[in-house]
Design a protein around this motif. Structure first.
Motif, PDB file in Angstrom:
ATOM      1  N   LYS A 185      10.349 -45.006  45.884  1.00 45.26           N
ATOM      2  CA  LYS A 185      11.611 -45.584  45.427  1.00 45.26           C
ATOM      3  C   LYS A 185      11.476 -47.054  45.029  1.00 45.26           C
ATOM      4  N   GLY A 186      10.245 -47.574  45.065  1.00 44.58           N
ATOM      5  CA  GLY A 186      10.027 -48.921  44.550  1.00 44.58           C
ATOM      6  C   GLY A 186       9.813 -50.009  45.569  1.00 44.58           C
ATOM      7  N   ALA A 187       9.588 -49.643  46.837  1.00 38.74           N
ATOM      8  CA  ALA A 187       9.323 -50.672  47.857  1.00 38.74           C
ATOM      9  C   ALA A 187       8.013 -51.371  47.546  1.00 38.74           C
ATOM     10  N   LYS A 188       8.066 -52.690  47.462  1.00 35.81           N
ATOM     11  CA  LYS A 188       6.874 -53.486  47.154  1.00 35.81           C
ATOM     12  C   LYS A 188       6.344 -54.219  48.387  1.00 35.81           C
ATOM     13  N   VAL A 189       7.254 -54.638  49.268  1.00 37.83           N
ATOM     14  CA  VAL A 189       6.867 -55.371  50.471  1.00 37.83           C
ATOM     15  C   VAL A 189       7.348 -54.574  51.680  1.00 37.83           C
ATOM     16  N   LEU A 190       6.405 -53.984  52.425  1.00 41.40           N
ATOM     17  CA  LEU A 190       6.711 -53.179  53.603  1.00 41.40           C
ATOM     18  C   LEU A 190       6.161 -53.863  54.850  1.00 41.40           C
ATOM     19  N   VAL A 191       6.906 -53.808  55.948  1.00 42.59           N
ATOM     20  CA  VAL A 191       6.436 -54.394  57.199  1.00 42.59           C
ATOM     21  C   VAL A 191       6.509 -53.355  58.309  1.00 42.59           C
ATOM     22  N   GLU A 192       5.525 -53.423  59.211  1.00 42.89           N
ATOM     23  CA  GLU A 192       5.425 -52.468  60.308  1.00 42.89           C
ATOM     24  C   GLU A 192       6.147 -52.949  61.554  1.00 42.89           C
ATOM     25  N   LYS A 193       6.303 -54.275  61.696  1.00 44.50           N
ATOM     26  CA  LYS A 193       6.954 -54.837  62.872  1.00 44.50           C
ATOM     27  C   LYS A 193       7.656 -56.136  62.498  1.00 44.50           C
ATOM     28  N   PRO A 194       8.686 -56.525  63.275  1.00 49.89           N
ATOM     29  CA  PRO A 194       9.476 -57.710  62.936  1.00 49.89           C
ATOM     30  C   PRO A 194       8.670 -58.996  62.807  1.00 49.89           C
ATOM     31  N   GLU A 195       7.588 -59.114  63.564  1.00 56.95           N
ATOM     32  CA  GLU A 195       6.782 -60.329  63.480  1.00 56.95           C
ATOM     33  C   GLU A 195       6.278 -60.587  62.054  1.00 56.95           C
ATOM     34  N   GLU A 196       6.060 -59.524  61.307  1.00 54.98           N
ATOM     35  CA  GLU A 196       5.582 -59.680  59.932  1.00 54.98           C
ATOM     36  C   GLU A 196       6.645 -60.312  59.041  1.00 54.98           C
ATOM     37  N   ILE A 197       7.909 -60.076  59.385  1.00 50.44           N
ATOM     38  CA  ILE A 197       8.987 -60.720  58.634  1.00 50.44           C
ATOM     39  C   ILE A 197       8.911 -62.229  58.817  1.00 50.44           C
TER      40      ILE A 197
END
Length: 221
Positions: free
Chosen positions: A202-214
């Motif tokens: 659906k076009g996700a370019k930036v994916l994170v596995e855990k909040p720390e990555e944000i």
């Protein structure tokens, strides 16, 4: 560094799947239908409660939507009592929000959940002073629900933040499209209600596995 983080609520900040399932179960049960599965609940949410009710009825025995109008009223009533059922923040989210506040980064919530229920969820899980703005669905005021960019645009204007200094954070295809329609950066979380291959499709370019990555993304911007 980004100046403003705009968060989706369900599936992004809080795990509300049990509250949503319970509300749908009681609604369907009113007509002798259901119960709904957890997986179907995850797939049917994201576009507001009207679509959730419509999809649930069609999947669980009312393909002609004979009960649709009455079911909306039933859902609204039961959701008042069920909207906080087992709702909790995802691991690492409180720490993320503390970091944003400590560094003067604005944090807002934009949800397609009914507005009053969104306020109740946020207050119940995070208290009253964690976010700078909290909005649920407000189409009655002429503000189209996501993925229309209306609510994002309003928040950016209210907080006097340019869209190139803001990032939209969510967990679904609706959130990906919302960010695209608002012409702003997105971060899509992997712990929500959609799986990773679907999000990428659906076009996700930036994916994170855990909040720390944000945190790393927000700091590094």
């Amino acid at each position: 560094m980004y100046k403003c983080c705009i968060f989706d609520l369900d599936g992004t900040l809080v795990n509300s799947i049990y509250a949503l399932k319970r509300s749908v179960d009681l609604t369907l049960g009113h007509f002798g239908l259901g119960p709904i599965s957890i997986e179907d609940t995850k797939q049917f949410v994201g576009d507001g409660y009207k679509k959730l009710v419509e999809r649930s009825l069609m999947a669980y025995g009312d393909k002609e939507l004979t009960h649709y109008k009455e079911a909306l009223d039933v859902y609204n009533e039961v959701f008042k009592d069920c909207c906080l059922y087992k709702v909790e923040a995802y691991e690492g989210i409180p720490q993320l929000l503390d970091f944003l506040k400590e560094h003067g980064i604005l944090a807002t919530v934009l949800s397609n959940k009914p507005h009053q229920r969104a306020l109740e969820n946020v207050a119940h899980v995070f208290g009253d002073h964690t976010f700078d703005k909290v909005y649920g669905e407000r189409e009655a005021l002429g503000i189209r629900k996501k993925p229309a960019p209306d609510s994002v645009n309003e928040v950016l204007k209210t907080l006097e933040c340019s869209r190139d200094r803001a990032v939209y954070i969510g967990d679904s295809d609706v959130d990906i499209q919302t960010a695209a329609n608002a012409q702003m950066d997105h971060i899509i979380v992997e712990w929500g209600f959609r799986d990773i291959p679907f999000l990428i499709s659906k076009g996700a370019k930036v994916l994170v596995e855990k909040p720390e990555e944000i945190l790393e993304i927000v700091e590094g911007r």
